[in-house]
Design an enzyme around this catalytic site. Structure first.
Site, PDB file in Angstrom:
ATOM      1  N   ALA A  66       1.193  -1.217   0.490  1.00 13.45           N
ATOM      2  CA  ALA A  66       0.193   0.470  -0.081  1.00 13.45           C
ATOM      3  C   ALA A  66       0.700   0.970  -0.072  1.00 13.45           C
ATOM      4  O   ALA A  66       1.989   0.492   0.701  1.00 13.45           O
ATOM      5  CB  ALA A  66      -1.132  -0.217   1.391  1.00 13.45           C
ATOM      6  N   GLY A 109       0.243  -5.077   0.777  1.00 11.73           N
ATOM      7  CA  GLY A 109      -0.458  -5.084   0.291  1.00 11.73           C
ATOM      8  C   GLY A 109       0.471  -5.842  -1.098  1.00 11.73           C
ATOM      9  O   GLY A 109      -0.865  -6.841  -2.173  1.00 11.73           O
ATOM     10  N   GLU A 112      -0.583  -9.235  -0.718  1.00 11.30           N
ATOM     11  CA  GLU A 112      -1.969  -9.000  -0.402  1.00 11.30           C
ATOM     12  C   GLU A 112      -2.848  -9.202  -1.724  1.00 11.30           C
ATOM     13  O   GLU A 112      -3.852 -10.153  -2.100  1.00 11.30           O
ATOM     14  CB  GLU A 112      -2.653  -8.530   1.079  1.00 11.30           C
ATOM     15  CG  GLU A 112      -1.854  -8.730   1.644  1.00 11.30           C
ATOM     16  CD  GLU A 112      -1.814  -6.907   3.085  1.00 11.30           C
ATOM     17  OE1 GLU A 112      -2.105  -6.291   2.393  1.00 11.30           O
ATOM     18  OE2 GLU A 112      -2.716  -7.861   3.957  1.00 11.30           O
ATOM     19  N   GLU A 132       4.446  -4.608   7.036  1.00  6.60           N
ATOM     20  CA  GLU A 132       3.828  -4.395   7.876  1.00  6.60           C
ATOM     21  C   GLU A 132       3.964  -3.595   9.254  1.00  6.60           C
ATOM     22  O   GLU A 132       4.371  -2.612   9.753  1.00  6.60           O
ATOM     23  CB  GLU A 132       2.443  -3.439   7.622  1.00  6.60           C
ATOM     24  CG  GLU A 132       1.536  -4.037   6.359  1.00  6.60           C
ATOM     25  CD  GLU A 132       1.650  -5.314   5.671  1.00  6.60           C
ATOM     26  OE1 GLU A 132       2.391  -6.233   6.030  1.00  6.60           O
ATOM     27  OE2 GLU A 132       0.745  -5.189   4.952  1.00  6.60           O
TER      28      GLU A 132
HETATM   29  N1  CAA Z   1       4.475   3.472  -0.735  1.00  2.46           N
HETATM   30  C1  CAA Z   1       4.889   4.441  -1.162  1.00  2.46           C
HETATM   31  N2  CAA Z   1       6.107   4.905  -1.788  1.00  2.46           N
HETATM   32  C2  CAA Z   1       6.536   3.499  -1.976  1.00  2.46           C
HETATM   33  C3  CAA Z   1       6.648   2.124  -1.868  1.00  2.46           C
HETATM   34  C4  CAA Z   1       5.232   2.179  -0.236  1.00  2.46           C
HETATM   35  N3  CAA Z   1       5.137   1.279   0.218  1.00  2.46           N
HETATM   36  N4  CAA Z   1       7.361   1.539  -1.795  1.00  2.46           N
HETATM   37  C5  CAA Z   1       8.666   2.449  -2.436  1.00  2.46           C
HETATM   38  N5  CAA Z   1       8.023   3.530  -2.156  1.00  2.46           N
HETATM   39  C6  CAA Z   1       8.768   4.389  -3.420  1.00  2.46           C
HETATM   40  C7  CAA Z   1      10.437   5.191  -1.953  1.00  2.46           C
HETATM   41  O1  CAA Z   1       9.433   5.762  -1.573  1.00  2.46           O
HETATM   42  C8  CAA Z   1      11.545   5.803  -3.539  1.00  2.46           C
HETATM   43  O2  CAA Z   1      10.460   6.573  -3.892  1.00  2.46           O
HETATM   44  P1  CAA Z   1      11.646   7.983  -4.173  1.00  2.46           P
HETATM   45  O3  CAA Z   1      12.493   8.014  -4.796  1.00  2.46           O
HETATM   46  O4  CAA Z   1      10.120   9.030  -4.264  1.00  2.46           O
HETATM   47  O5  CAA Z   1      11.764   8.278  -2.522  1.00  2.46           O
HETATM   48  C9  CAA Z   1      11.163   4.271  -4.703  1.00  2.46           C
HETATM   49  O6  CAA Z   1       9.672   3.369  -4.079  1.00  2.46           O
HETATM   50  C10 CAA Z   1      11.999   3.025  -4.609  1.00  2.46           C
HETATM   51  O7  CAA Z   1      11.955   2.702  -3.763  1.00  2.46           O
HETATM   52  P2  CAA Z   1      13.257   2.732  -2.804  1.00  2.46           P
HETATM   53  O8  CAA Z   1      14.259   3.406  -2.973  1.00  2.46           O
HETATM   54  O9  CAA Z   1      13.125   2.283  -1.236  1.00  2.46           O
HETATM   55  O10 CAA Z   1      13.754   1.188  -3.728  1.00  2.46           O
HETATM   56  P3  CAA Z   1      14.774   0.241  -2.862  1.00  2.46           P
HETATM   57  O11 CAA Z   1      14.839  -0.561  -4.443  1.00  2.46           O
HETATM   58  O12 CAA Z   1      15.905   0.901  -1.827  1.00  2.46           O
HETATM   59  O13 CAA Z   1      13.835  -0.476  -1.928  1.00  2.46           O
HETATM   60  C11 CAA Z   1      11.798  -1.963  -1.399  1.00  2.46           C
HETATM   61  C12 CAA Z   1      13.361  -1.119  -2.040  1.00  2.46           C
HETATM   62  C13 CAA Z   1      12.873  -2.826   0.030  1.00  2.46           C
HETATM   63  C14 CAA Z   1      11.091  -2.840  -1.591  1.00  2.46           C
HETATM   64  C15 CAA Z   1      11.977  -0.414  -0.095  1.00  2.46           C
HETATM   65  O14 CAA Z   1      11.411   0.646  -1.155  1.00  2.46           O
HETATM   66  C16 CAA Z   1      10.226  -0.556   0.815  1.00  2.46           C
HETATM   67  O15 CAA Z   1      10.741  -1.119   1.914  1.00  2.46           O
HETATM   68  N6  CAA Z   1       9.422  -0.494   0.454  1.00  2.46           N
HETATM   69  C17 CAA Z   1       8.174  -0.412   1.259  1.00  2.46           C
HETATM   70  C18 CAA Z   1       7.808  -2.106   2.115  1.00  2.46           C
HETATM   71  C19 CAA Z   1       6.353  -2.015   2.454  1.00  2.46           C
HETATM   72  O16 CAA Z   1       6.773  -1.607   3.422  1.00  2.46           O
HETATM   73  N7  CAA Z   1       5.371  -1.757   2.053  1.00  2.46           N
HETATM   74  C20 CAA Z   1       4.061  -2.369   3.042  1.00  2.46           C
HETATM   75  C21 CAA Z   1       3.401  -1.177   3.010  1.00  2.46           C
HETATM   76  S1  CAA Z   1       2.770  -1.030   3.960  1.00  2.46           S
HETATM   77  C22 CAA Z   1       0.973  -1.903   3.149  1.00  2.46           C
HETATM   78  O17 CAA Z   1       0.995  -2.999   2.740  1.00  2.46           O
HETATM   79  C23 CAA Z   1      -0.346  -2.549   4.192  1.00  2.46           C
HETATM   80  C24 CAA Z   1      -1.324  -3.062   3.895  1.00  2.46           C
HETATM   81  O18 CAA Z   1      -1.552  -4.399   4.089  1.00  2.46           O
HETATM   82  C25 CAA Z   1      -2.685  -3.007   3.332  1.00  2.46           C
END
Ligand code: CAA
Length: 258
Positions: A66, A109, A112, A132
């Site tokens: 998400a 998400g 999911e 999460e």
């Molecule tokens: N939401 C918003 N933006 C996201 C994102 C997310 N879930 N995942 C990645 N991005 C964005 C980053 O912020 C980044 O944007 P900027 O360049 O503007 O900073 C861009 O995508 C590229 O990401 P990274 O620079 O972080 O890329 P990376 O290769 O270094 O890392 C990653 C990749 C490990 C997937 C890392 O991006 C990450 O940890 N993302 C979040 C994963 C996460 O926590 N997901 C769960 C979300 S909560 C959820 O899903 C709740 C639910 O059940 C409904």
């Protein structure tokens, strides 16, 4: 064809393709992306010319979850009243089989969403997880319910409570993945599987998906009753006559309803 901002939509033969296309955010599922996925999928579902739907992302990310930036400032009352993930219910109720073609990150998400599909075909680069807990929340689109049903309570707890990710091979061993394929072959392999499913009798495919769904949602005795009804109902279809006649005649079946 409807114009979409964050997805690409294409039809090849009887297969509908939805490609998540927010590369700048690793396909993070914001409200626009959720709405567009659900609209495209329900439009394919309503089209009897479509016998399978594929949902996929990029080589780097199926979907990284998400959209955290969209959620970060929301309060309880916003989440409660707006119910931003409500539309996923429509995706979960599609009758057409859905294949998730996963390369790269399928996190939160994203994992999911893959679990709402009927098959998960993973590139060897795929990484699954429910991180999460690292954000101070828990999975909110079914992760705490579908993951233990898919891989068992103890493996699911390992992922959900630690927030770690697992690679494609571990995911396949655990039962989350239908097949693993080399990353370069992912879409070709998925197309072949989707075309195979789409070549069957559509009402029979719907019934099989429905019965599989019942296995996830009901107790065994109720599921077996459901299966018996659906199996018996198939004998009211000309496609059952054709399928069995084709077997007797040693020729491929020519189903009417496809
Ligand atoms: N939401 C918003 N933006 C996201 C994102 C997310 N879930 N995942 C990645 N991005 C964005 C980053 O912020 C980044 O944007 P900027 O360049 O503007 O900073 C861009 O995508 C590229 O990401 P990274 O620079 O972080 O890329 P990376 O290769 O270094 O890392 C990653 C990749 C490990 C997937 C890392 O991006 C990450 O940890 N993302 C979040 C994963 C996460 O926590 N997901 C769960 C979300 S909560 C959820 O899903 C709740 C639910 O059940 C409904």
């Amino acid at each position: 064809m409807t114009d979409y901002e964050s997805i690409l939509v294409e039809t090849t033969g009887r297969v509908g393709w939805i490609t998540l296309n927010r590369p700048e955010a690793l396909n993070a599922l914001n409200s626009t992306l959720i709405r567009e996925i659900v609209e495209a999928a329900t439009a394919f579902d309503a089209d009897p010319g479509i016998g399978a739907i594929v949902i996929t992302g990029s080589a780097k990310a199926f979907a990284a979850g998400a959209d955290i930036k969209e959620m970060a400032d929301q309060g309880y009352i916003d989440m409660y009243l707006n119910d931003p993930f409500a539309r996923w219910g429509e995706f979960g109720r599609l009758r057409t089989p859905v294949i998730a073609a996963v390369a790269g990150f399928a996190l939160g998400g994203g994992c999911e969403l893959a679990m709402m599909a009927d098959l998960i075909i993973a590139a060897d680069t795929a990484k699954f997880g429910q991180p999460e807990i690292n954000l101070g929340v828990i999975p909110g689109i079914g992760g705490t319910q579908r993951l233990p049903r898919a891989i068992g309570k103890y493996k699911a707890a390992d992922l959900i409570l630690t927030g770690r990710t697992m690679g494609a091979e571990e995911a396949e061993r655990a039962g989350l993945v239908s097949r693993i394929v080399p990353a370069d072959d992912l879409l070709t392999e998925v197309a072949a599987v989707a075309e195979t499913i789409a070549s069957k009798s559509l009402p029979v495919v719907y019934a099989a998906k429905d019965a599989l769904q019942a296995a996830q949602e009901t107790a065994l005795a109720e599921g077996l009753r459901f299966e018996k009804q659906a199996f018996t109902a198939a004998f009211g279809l000309d496609d059952q006559k054709e399928g069995m006649a084709a077997f007797r005649d040693k020729r491929p079946a020519e189903f009417t309803h496809r």
